[in-house]
Scaffold this motif. Structure first.
Motif, mmCIF file in Angstrom:
data_model
loop_
_atom_site.group_PDB
_atom_site.id
_atom_site.type_symbol
_atom_site.label_atom_id
_atom_site.label_comp_id
_atom_site.label_asym_id
_atom_site.label_seq_id
_atom_site.Cartn_x
_atom_site.Cartn_y
_atom_site.Cartn_z
ATOM 1 N N SER A 235 -9.581 9.548 -56.599
ATOM 2 C CA SER A 235 -10.589 9.707 -55.533
ATOM 3 C C SER A 235 -8.878 9.038 -54.139
ATOM 4 O O SER A 235 -9.150 7.766 -55.212
ATOM 5 C CB SER A 235 -11.659 8.998 -54.833
ATOM 6 N N LYS A 236 -8.634 9.060 -53.084
ATOM 7 C CA LYS A 236 -7.877 8.462 -52.491
ATOM 8 C C LYS A 236 -8.187 8.087 -50.898
ATOM 9 O O LYS A 236 -9.041 8.146 -50.454
ATOM 10 C CB LYS A 236 -6.609 9.114 -52.440
ATOM 11 N N THR A 237 -8.270 6.884 -51.170
ATOM 12 C CA THR A 237 -9.147 6.011 -50.477
ATOM 13 C C THR A 237 -7.659 5.091 -49.720
ATOM 14 O O THR A 237 -7.220 3.872 -50.549
ATOM 15 C CB THR A 237 -10.124 4.713 -50.864
ATOM 16 N N GLY A 238 -7.995 4.657 -48.942
ATOM 17 C CA GLY A 238 -6.360 3.922 -48.199
ATOM 18 C C GLY A 238 -5.076 3.936 -48.783
ATOM 19 O O GLY A 238 -4.894 4.833 -49.609
ATOM 20 N N ASN A 239 -4.865 2.831 -49.451
ATOM 21 C CA ASN A 239 -3.371 2.828 -50.480
ATOM 22 C C ASN A 239 -4.329 2.434 -52.104
ATOM 23 O O ASN A 239 -3.126 1.920 -53.553
ATOM 24 C CB ASN A 239 -2.587 1.614 -50.136
ATOM 25 N N ARG A 240 -5.382 2.786 -51.983
ATOM 26 C CA ARG A 240 -5.774 2.696 -53.132
ATOM 27 C C ARG A 240 -6.609 4.578 -53.607
ATOM 28 O O ARG A 240 -6.463 4.852 -53.394
ATOM 29 C CB ARG A 240 -6.854 2.345 -53.282
ATOM 30 N N LEU A 241 -6.232 4.380 -55.624
ATOM 31 C CA LEU A 241 -6.763 5.803 -56.461
ATOM 32 C C LEU A 241 -8.342 4.803 -56.769
ATOM 33 O O LEU A 241 -7.653 4.469 -57.855
ATOM 34 C CB LEU A 241 -5.644 6.103 -56.719
ATOM 35 N N LEU A 242 -9.450 5.968 -56.706
ATOM 36 C CA LEU A 242 -10.239 5.185 -57.731
ATOM 37 C C LEU A 242 -10.040 6.637 -59.168
ATOM 38 O O LEU A 242 -10.502 7.126 -58.484
ATOM 39 C CB LEU A 242 -11.469 5.440 -57.072
ATOM 40 N N LEU A 243 -10.279 5.687 -60.086
ATOM 41 C CA LEU A 243 -9.891 7.039 -61.116
ATOM 42 C C LEU A 243 -11.066 6.717 -63.040
ATOM 43 O O LEU A 243 -11.539 5.418 -62.727
ATOM 44 C CB LEU A 243 -8.765 6.529 -61.873
ATOM 45 N N VAL A 244 -11.589 7.989 -62.502
ATOM 46 C CA VAL A 244 -12.753 7.574 -63.907
ATOM 47 C C VAL A 244 -12.051 8.422 -64.791
ATOM 48 O O VAL A 244 -11.228 9.418 -64.732
ATOM 49 C CB VAL A 244 -13.727 8.756 -63.396
ATOM 50 N N PRO A 245 -11.380 6.798 -66.105
ATOM 51 C CA PRO A 245 -10.557 7.254 -67.120
ATOM 52 C C PRO A 245 -11.025 8.435 -68.444
ATOM 53 O O PRO A 245 -10.746 8.870 -68.406
ATOM 54 C CB PRO A 245 -10.749 6.501 -67.523
ATOM 55 N N ASP A 246 -12.550 8.809 -67.713
ATOM 56 C CA ASP A 246 -13.304 9.846 -68.913
ATOM 57 C C ASP A 246 -13.271 11.069 -68.487
ATOM 58 O O ASP A 246 -14.226 11.807 -67.670
ATOM 59 C CB ASP A 246 -14.673 9.208 -69.650
ATOM 60 N N VAL A 247 -11.887 11.815 -68.467
ATOM 61 C CA VAL A 247 -11.434 13.110 -68.363
ATOM 62 C C VAL A 247 -12.436 14.116 -68.894
ATOM 63 O O VAL A 247 -13.396 15.402 -68.316
ATOM 64 C CB VAL A 247 -10.177 13.552 -67.872
ATOM 65 N N PHE A 248 -12.416 14.216 -69.557
ATOM 66 C CA PHE A 248 -12.740 15.154 -70.418
ATOM 67 C C PHE A 248 -13.891 15.378 -71.620
ATOM 68 O O PHE A 248 -14.166 16.277 -72.261
ATOM 69 C CB PHE A 248 -10.972 15.443 -71.388
#
Length: 617
Positions: free
Chosen positions: A496-509
């Motif tokens: 998810s992109k919020t301003g100049n930040r990316l919020l990443l859930v590392p448990d993708v799979f």
């Protein structure tokens, strides 16, 4: 019986309590009489009154009877009433639908069934059903289960046997005292006012706690063949001498062929592997529900000639081939199914729904599923594992426990290289290796169309909204029982992109999203019938311009149910390594532990869904 004089109490407090939120059907009366008239003749009389409250309970009308050349329907009728107690229609035997009792997979099946075909237009409705059926064999004396199923309340149910012979009956009562069920005679039982039971997640199977009376004749008839059933040893000896002997003759050409294929094999196990591969390449499974009570296998020479058979025929055929090459093996009867169900060690009877083969191997046994063309040699997880089965030896029957798959052997190991871009999208090469009860090589993935294969992965990773499956490669190592899946995937916008930040859930799979339901008052124990181990390791390659602002702290949780660990490490040079380990232990736990189990699962879900923060320059 006047059905509504007996049962029309719509305002009755008991009925309302029985229905509650837990019932889609209410058995108002169910009376069964069994008259055993000779060791080879039995008459079963039934009168059942059941009210169906919604469409999910329609199948509980149970207005049907099976018949064949040994079973004659003497009486069959039903009356349907509406909610007000008014008669909708009366059905005589000629009004019942009469069809072959096909199961969709049987090429031969000599059973037929007459059933009431009633399409409800409103609920509730009541079925008053009467039947009388004469059996010319006594191998299968109907048992009694007054509490028939989940969501089914019972006002009154009775069961009575009239044994008009001098043949002793074996009786086993299960859980009657838990439901205040009365025994009013040697073979006469009455149950009253049984509340409907609502199933609970991860609770024991219904049959393990529901009341039941099991009955078996110690001398019985199975389609004209006299049987003996005083204990499992005698029952197995009867099966060996009556049902299995003289069924394993093979053509000389087949004997020569299989001897040629195995002549260089150094051990019995290597010979058995060759025989099993020969079976898989030359036969296929088709159900054959004929013969002596559906228990006698097809002749081995017929299986060879036709290239098909049912579980009995294929197991018997495999034994015939192993006999030729001098490898000892035993035909075995078992309960097959994902739910684990064992033979009753203390009560011999015509039990089981499946046949397999087992090979002695020192102090252990190797079990063969002979109906599958894909299953690896000796692999039985998730269908016949971890249960008691009856093996048939020349000396008689023996109860033996099948293979138990250890928690740490039931592994799903997932690794991935993930290239994350500035917009939050990624490309990734994912590798999954599955072992033990998590082995996916028998799931039919390789045989599916490419479209369906891709759909499977999209469904499995549905936490990635715009996932594209670009390529798939499978490697099925049946010798080691390891299935490897290499999948190339991509997504345009995962983080998810919020301003100049990316919020990443590392448990993708391998993200846990399901949490067991909450119960205000848990009534059943907690049962985890198979443990497993998931190990995940992903390396993220961050596109230039992405920097780490915040990472999660490492997590380690230890409980009686298992353990969970998660960590993420900054490797430098734009690389992050995410590691996750979840181990769930097999076991049965008291109902009081369910809340703690659910809390464990909730914690896993919370950490699986936690995010790291990346900055974009």
């Amino acid at each position: 019986m006047n059905v509504f004089a007996q049962t029309n109490f719509s305002s009755n407090i008991l009925e309302k309590a029985t229905i509650g939120k837990n019932a889609n059907a209410l058995v108002k009366a169910n009376d069964v009489e069994i008259h055993i008239q000779a060791y080879n003749k039995m008459l079963v009389k039934s009168h059942r009154i059941v009210t169906i409250y919604n469409e999910t309970g329609d199948y509980k009308g149970q207005a049907y009877e099976y018949y064949d050349e040994t079973t004659k329907i003497k009486t069959l009728e039903a009356t349907v009433y509406n909610a007000a107690g008014e008669k909708i229609k009366r059905y005589k035997e000629k009004d019942f639908t009469d069809v072959a009792a096909a199961d969709g997979i049987s090429i031969y099946n000599d059973n037929r069934v007459k059933y009431l075909k009633y399409a409800a237009v409103e609920y509730p409705y009541t079925i008053d059903y009467i039947s009388e059926v004469e059996h010319k064999m006594t191998a299968f004396v109907p048992s009694w289960s007054p509490l028939e199923d989940h969501y089914t309340g019972v006002i009154e149910s009775s069961y009575q046997i009239f044994n008009e012979t001098d043949v002793p009956l074996a009786i086993k009562e299960e859980h009657l005292e838990d439901y205040n069920i009365k025994k009013v005679g040697d073979y006469h039982y009455v149950a009253e006012n049984l509340l409907a039971i609502k199933p609970e997640t991860l609770s024991p199977d219904f049959y393990t706690y529901a009341p039941r009376v099991k009955v078996a004749m110690q001398t019985f008839d199975m389609k004209g063949v006299k049987g003996v059933n005083t204990n499992w040893t005698d029952f197995g000896k009867w099966m060996y001498n009556t049902l299995l002997v003289d069924t394993r003759t093979l053509p000389e050409s087949v004997k020569t062929e299989i001897l040629g294929l195995t002549k260089e094999a150094p051990t019995n196990i290597e010979k058995a592997k060759i025989v099993y591969q020969y079976l898989q390449q030359n036969t296929r499974y088709i159900s054959v529900q004929v013969g002596i009570g559906g228990w006698k296998p097809m002749l081995a020479e017929d299986v060879d000639r036709l290239s098909y058979g049912d579980c009995k025929g294929l197991s018997n055929y495999t034994k015939a081939l192993l006999d030729v090459v001098g490898v000892p093996s035993y035909y075995a009867v078992i309960y097959g199914g994902k739910n684990i169900r064992s033979f009753d060690r203390d009560f011999s009877a015509t039990e089981g729904n499946h046949a397999v083969l087992t090979i002695p191997n020192g102090d252990d046994y190797i079990w063969l599923e002979c109906t599958s063309q894909d299953t690896p040699f000796g692999y039985i997880a998730n269908f016949t594992d971890d249960r008691d089965a009856l093996i048939i030896t020349p000396e008689g029957g023996k109860i033996i426990h099948t293979t138990v798959y250890d928690t740490k052997a039931n592994v799903l190991a997932t690794t991935a290289d993930i290239n994350l871009n500035l917009e939050g999208g990624f490309t990734s090469q994912v590798e999954m290796k599955s072992y033990g009860s998590q082995y996916r090589g028998s799931d039919g993935l390789e045989e599916e169309t490419e479209k369906n294969q891709k759909l499977r992965f999209k469904n499995m990773w549905d936490n990635v909204n715009d996932l594209v499956v670009e390529s798939i490669q499978f490697t099925n190592n049946k010798n080691e029982v390891v299935f490897t899946e290499n999948v190339k995937v991509s997504a345009k916008s995962y983080a998810s992109k919020t301003g100049n930040r990316l919020l990443l859930v590392p448990d993708v799979f391998n993200k846990l999203s399901h949490i067991p339901p909450r119960y205000s008052k848990r009534t059943m124990s907690l049962e985890i019938d198979r443990g497993f181990l998931d190990q995940d390791e992903y390396v993220f390659h961050l596109e230039a311009g992405l920097d780490v602002e915040a990472l999660q702290s490492p997590v380690a949780i230890e409980t009686k149910f298992g353990s969970y660990a998660m960590s993420i490490e900054d490797l430098g040079d734009g690389k992050l390594r995410y590691k996750r380990k979840l181990q769930l232990e097999k076991g049965t736990y008291p109902k009081e532990d369910y809340k703690a189990y659910r809390a464990f699962w909730s914690s896993i879900s919370k950490h699986d869904n936690s995010k790291i923060v990346l900055l974009t320059k």
